[in-house]
Motif scaffolding. Sequence first.
Motif, PDB file in Angstrom:
ATOM      1  N   PRO A 133      -0.484  75.403  51.020  1.00 29.99           N
ATOM      2  CA  PRO A 133      -0.674  76.782  51.030  1.00 29.99           C
ATOM      3  C   PRO A 133       0.629  77.464  51.758  1.00 29.99           C
ATOM      4  O   PRO A 133       0.733  78.744  51.606  1.00 29.99           O
ATOM      5  CB  PRO A 133      -1.973  76.753  51.933  1.00 29.99           C
ATOM      6  N   ASP A 134       1.203  76.996  52.657  1.00 34.90           N
ATOM      7  CA  ASP A 134       2.305  77.815  53.419  1.00 34.90           C
ATOM      8  C   ASP A 134       3.113  78.079  52.391  1.00 34.90           C
ATOM      9  O   ASP A 134       3.883  79.196  52.584  1.00 34.90           O
ATOM     10  CB  ASP A 134       3.225  76.674  54.271  1.00 34.90           C
ATOM     11  N   MET A 135       3.465  77.533  51.221  1.00 40.45           N
ATOM     12  CA  MET A 135       4.618  77.956  50.535  1.00 40.45           C
ATOM     13  C   MET A 135       4.055  78.831  49.318  1.00 40.45           C
ATOM     14  O   MET A 135       3.332  78.215  48.486  1.00 40.45           O
ATOM     15  CB  MET A 135       5.234  76.625  49.897  1.00 40.45           C
ATOM     16  N   LEU A 136       4.480  79.808  49.328  1.00 33.53           N
ATOM     17  CA  LEU A 136       3.967  81.049  48.321  1.00 33.53           C
ATOM     18  C   LEU A 136       4.970  81.154  47.268  1.00 33.53           C
ATOM     19  O   LEU A 136       6.214  81.333  47.557  1.00 33.53           O
ATOM     20  CB  LEU A 136       3.670  82.369  48.889  1.00 33.53           C
ATOM     21  N   HIS A 137       4.684  81.137  45.937  1.00 30.34           N
ATOM     22  CA  HIS A 137       5.543  80.889  44.809  1.00 30.34           C
ATOM     23  C   HIS A 137       5.377  82.142  44.072  1.00 30.34           C
ATOM     24  O   HIS A 137       4.360  82.441  43.273  1.00 30.34           O
ATOM     25  CB  HIS A 137       5.351  79.873  43.809  1.00 30.34           C
ATOM     26  N   LEU A 138       6.121  83.232  44.087  1.00 34.58           N
ATOM     27  CA  LEU A 138       5.857  84.496  43.695  1.00 34.58           C
ATOM     28  C   LEU A 138       6.811  84.543  42.203  1.00 34.58           C
ATOM     29  O   LEU A 138       8.004  84.598  42.150  1.00 34.58           O
ATOM     30  CB  LEU A 138       6.350  85.425  44.553  1.00 34.58           C
ATOM     31  N   ALA A 139       5.948  84.532  41.198  1.00 31.65           N
ATOM     32  CA  ALA A 139       6.745  84.442  39.739  1.00 31.65           C
ATOM     33  C   ALA A 139       7.355  85.898  39.400  1.00 31.65           C
ATOM     34  O   ALA A 139       6.726  86.940  39.975  1.00 31.65           O
ATOM     35  CB  ALA A 139       5.541  84.030  38.725  1.00 31.65           C
ATOM     36  N   LYS A 140       8.373  85.945  38.519  1.00 34.42           N
ATOM     37  CA  LYS A 140       8.905  86.920  38.033  1.00 34.42           C
ATOM     38  C   LYS A 140       7.710  87.628  37.226  1.00 34.42           C
ATOM     39  O   LYS A 140       6.788  87.313  36.564  1.00 34.42           O
ATOM     40  CB  LYS A 140       9.896  86.667  37.225  1.00 34.42           C
ATOM     41  N   PRO A 141       7.679  89.321  37.186  1.00 32.25           N
ATOM     42  CA  PRO A 141       6.750  89.715  36.707  1.00 32.25           C
ATOM     43  C   PRO A 141       6.645  89.419  35.148  1.00 32.25           C
ATOM     44  O   PRO A 141       7.675  89.293  34.453  1.00 32.25           O
ATOM     45  CB  PRO A 141       7.298  91.347  36.545  1.00 32.25           C
ATOM     46  N   GLY A 142       5.208  89.328  34.825  1.00 29.12           N
ATOM     47  CA  GLY A 142       4.928  88.818  33.354  1.00 29.12           C
ATOM     48  C   GLY A 142       5.552  87.061  33.181  1.00 29.12           C
ATOM     49  O   GLY A 142       4.830  86.663  31.971  1.00 29.12           O
ATOM     50  N   ALA A 143       5.779  86.459  34.135  1.00 31.81           N
ATOM     51  CA  ALA A 143       6.132  84.964  33.996  1.00 31.81           C
ATOM     52  C   ALA A 143       4.972  84.368  34.513  1.00 31.81           C
ATOM     53  O   ALA A 143       3.948  84.684  35.196  1.00 31.81           O
ATOM     54  CB  ALA A 143       7.381  84.641  34.722  1.00 31.81           C
ATOM     55  N   LYS A 144       4.935  82.933  34.052  1.00 34.71           N
ATOM     56  CA  LYS A 144       3.705  82.188  34.500  1.00 34.71           C
ATOM     57  C   LYS A 144       4.138  81.643  36.045  1.00 34.71           C
ATOM     58  O   LYS A 144       5.100  81.680  36.387  1.00 34.71           O
ATOM     59  CB  LYS A 144       3.790  80.878  33.810  1.00 34.71           C
ATOM     60  N   GLY A 145       3.053  81.426  36.501  1.00 27.28           N
ATOM     61  CA  GLY A 145       3.045  80.811  37.981  1.00 27.28           C
ATOM     62  C   GLY A 145       3.583  79.497  38.135  1.00 27.28           C
ATOM     63  O   GLY A 145       3.697  78.622  37.044  1.00 27.28           O
TER      64      GLY A 145
END
Length: 294
Positions: A133-145
Amino acid sequence: MVRRIRKAVFPVAGLGTRFLPATKAIPKEMLTVVDRPVIQHVVDEAREAGIEHFVFVTGRNKQVIEDHFDKSFELDTTLAARSKTAALDELKRDLPAAGATSFTRQQEPLGLGHAVWCARDIVGDEPFALLLPDMLHLAKPGAKGCIAAMIEAYNETGGNFVAGYEVPDSETHQYGIIGKGKPAAGGAYEIGEMVEKPPKGTAPSNVAISGRYILQPEIFRILETQERGAGGEIQLTDGMLKLKSQQPFFGFTFDGEIHDTGTKLGFLTANLAYALRREELSGPLRQEIARLKV
């Protein structure tokens, strides 16, 4: 035949001492990035990937996490009475299905490997996703997580997966590091080496493990007898090294932003990054930043 990933494990037993006194009574996973707890952002990523069962490995004073993923009849009734339908609808969307969450205790802080092992009976004999949970992965707009993209690659290759991202060479001793091998299907690559917090100047690469994994259930049998490693803890990386001698291991590079909310700077940066993605906040926030002359 590649077995489907249905379950995800979330280790949430940490004390969050870096954020004291804020985390004296509030779990660090419940600190908010904009208006959603850190753990909610990570669960959102797993739900987008099609995960059906969410396994939380908790510790003392983490009851509020269980409450967060439960129905609040008093709050729902109050929102309905006040015609706050948008807020009520959002709560309903976030609520996991009945029976889709499980909570188990890690009674001693013995490391990530031990936390994963604590989920063994709930996960059972099937592959699973692991999200820190510490590591947030913010995908590019419209991309998959991140975990969705990893599962897509996993469906082509099977085996085990670890997500990685590049860090400065001067910081490799702070992370689990993987060495890149030859390319594989789905944008993945074979992993050469895995080292937990290598001494300065000895890392096989500058690719750090980013806190997203797909693991086969055989990892539980290895962790059950795993000796303590770096920091006197049962290290997941050490267990994965043993599993790697028996099964394929692949690396995956996430094409997006990674924010380590376990550090104060990473937490603050995550708030800015997620707020700037929000249409109603982006413009005003940029104005406030300019006003502060930073």
